[in-house]
Scaffold this active site. Structure first.
Site, short mmCIF file in Angstrom:
data_model
loop_
_atom_site.label_atom_id
_atom_site.label_comp_id
_atom_site.label_asym_id
_atom_site.label_seq_id
_atom_site.Cartn_x
_atom_site.Cartn_y
_atom_site.Cartn_z
N LYS A 240 8.95 -2.54 34.53
CA LYS A 240 8.35 -2.31 33.15
C LYS A 240 8.80 -3.32 32.39
O LYS A 240 10.28 -3.87 32.43
CB LYS A 240 8.46 -0.88 32.59
CG LYS A 240 7.94 0.14 33.28
CD LYS A 240 8.55 1.49 32.46
CE LYS A 240 7.97 2.62 33.01
NZ LYS A 240 6.47 2.87 32.79
N ARG A 314 3.52 10.39 40.20
CA ARG A 314 2.60 10.97 41.28
C ARG A 314 2.96 11.28 42.61
O ARG A 314 2.76 12.13 43.42
CB ARG A 314 1.43 10.29 40.99
CG ARG A 314 1.09 8.99 41.91
CD ARG A 314 0.11 8.12 41.45
NE ARG A 314 0.01 7.90 40.08
CZ ARG A 314 -1.10 7.27 39.42
NH1 ARG A 314 -1.98 6.91 40.15
NH2 ARG A 314 -0.74 6.93 38.27
#
Length: 460
Positions: A240, A314
């Protein structure tokens, strides 16, 4: 949390009168002449959020006026009274008249009293509220206490809230309510077939783990809660930018909210066999970090190609959902701070939820509205399911492209739920970017109160 409710009768409690512009004319005539003149002299006009304390002859506070929106206004904030703890001096107060929703106003008062004081002194307001008649003060205190727990966990920075500390918080909660606690740590995740949880967390010096709390009568309906516990997310090798990493202490918000919901359920002694599963990891960068285009076999047996290491939430939820699904729960709920796409679509205050159970969807929407805990249904759109296809594995965790990111995440998780009678997925933000009444800036409990209301209706 310290209770904000005055348990003993308080005849001397300071009255708070709620006023809208349409009611100010009548209410002002009912005030003592001195108080009415004081209000006029101070320009009080019942503007929403305006607060004025009226003095008594001895200089004490005789009365409080507080402005609300019109009851039928589109912008009516039912949590507006949550601003009062930040406006009033110490004392014991009572509602002199009914706000738009008395129960939610009392809850807002409690939620607005929250302060995060772990690292520096925060002057918590020394205010007490005499519970209005006709409300369940114990249930309001129960919800407020759980919200405070979720906020504290999310607000705690990652150096003090890693996988081990999150497990300790879950164990403390289990001990408090006589629940069983189990934790699978490090290499044992591989041996006990949780390969995705291990893959995401293996690059961190802080061992990944799967936390389990079980409570209630095994003969009751099975309700299982799964919360994403990514205690910090660098994005992995798909790193990120610094701006995206800044808020990643909140990436365990799903776990925090599920622990808050579990606390409400256990404290209310709902007639359920409750199971809480939290995959707790830190998505770090190191030589042994999982890589783009790596392929892992999940607990369910599906092979997963890594399209992006920053779609890690996820992955850990997938193994936990597969475990939860094996015992065919009556209701399986998962929650996590999962996609920026959900925030682009609905903003930080309105998390999307997904389910194929129409009755459940209606109940969730109704409870969310009734609890002022907003949620918005999004579709598990079957045509997008093919976007998850991989040329070399059963499924890819992050399709290329920028469309429908929250939907494709939900579709990914749906692949790991087969036997549960009903499944609900919630993609929360877990944070209030700027302070609002009852919702201070910082970690936030989202969806938990709405789901607690639903569970109370079904299993109370």
């Amino acid at each position: 949390m310290p209770t904000v409710f005055e348990t003993a009768a308080a005849a001397s409690a300071i009255p708070i009168t709620f006023v809208a512009k349409s009611t100010w004319g009548v209410i002002s005539t009912e005030l003592p002449p001195q108080g009415r003149q004081f209000a006029y002299a101070n320009g009080f006009a019942a503007k929403p959020g305006a607060c004025l304390t009226l003095p008594a002859a001895d200089g004490q506070i005789a009365h409080v006026l507080f402005g609300l929106e019109e009851a039928d206004g589109k912008a009516c904030d039912l949590f507006r009274p949550g601003a009062l703890p930040g406006l009033l001096p110490a004392g014991v107060y009572r509602f002199a008249n009914a706000p738009h929703d008395t129960r939610l106003a009392a809850l807002a008062f409690a939620l607005g009293s929250y302060r995060f004081s772990r690292y520096r002194k925060a002057d918590a307001p020394d205010l007490k509220l005499v519970p209005p008649e006709g409300i369940d003060a114990a249930d309001i205190a129960r919800m407020a206490d759980a919200v405070w727990l979720a906020r504290d966990l999310i607000n705690t920075p990652s150096n003090d809230m890693g996988p081990e500390e999150l497990a300790a918080a879950a164990e403390q909660l289990a001990t408090r309510f006589g629940a069983s606690f189990n934790c699978i740590v490090g290499d044992d995740l591989v041996r006990q077939n949780f390969p995705l949880v291990y893959a995401v967390g293996m690059a961190s010096t802080r061992a990944p783990r799967l936390i389990e709390v079980v409570w209630g009568d095994p003969a009751h309906s099975k309700v299982t809660l799964v919360g994403k516990g990514v205690c910090f997310d660098t994005g992995g090798l798909d790193l990120k930018p610094s701006t995206g990493m800044l808020m990643m202490k909140k990436d365990m918000g799903g776990a925090a909210n599920m622990l808050a919901l579990a606390q409400m359920v256990m404290d209310a002694r709902l007639k359920v066999r409750l199971r809480v599963l939290i995959p707790a990891v830190e998505n770090a960068v190191a030589g042994n970090a999982f890589r783009p285009l790596d392929i892992f076999k999940s607990r369910k047996g599906l092979t997963v190609e890594i399209g992006n290491t920053d779609a890690e939430g996820r992955l850990v939820l997938a193994d936990a959902l597969a475990l939860a699904d094996e015992e065919k729960p009556d209701l399986l709920v998962d929650m996590g701070t999962l996609t920026g796409a959900a925030r682009v679509a609905l903003g930080p205050d309105l998390p999307p939820f997904y389910t194929n159970d129409e009755a459940l969807a209606l109940d969730v929407a109704r409870c969310a509205k009734g609890e002022n805990d907003p949620l918005w249904r999004m579709p598990l759109w079957p045509p997008y399911d093919s976007w998850l296809d991989s040329k070399v594995a059963n499924i890819n965790n992050a399709p290329s492209g920028t469309f429908a990111g929250s939907i494709t995440c939900a579709l990914f998780l749906q692949r790991f739920v087969e036997h549960a009678k009903s499944w609900l997925h919630v993609d929360i933000y877990g944070w209030t970017p700027s302070a609002k009444p009852a919702r201070p800036e910082g970690g936030e409990c989202q969806a938990a109160r709405a789901i607690y209301k639903l569970l109370g209706e079904r299993y109370g």
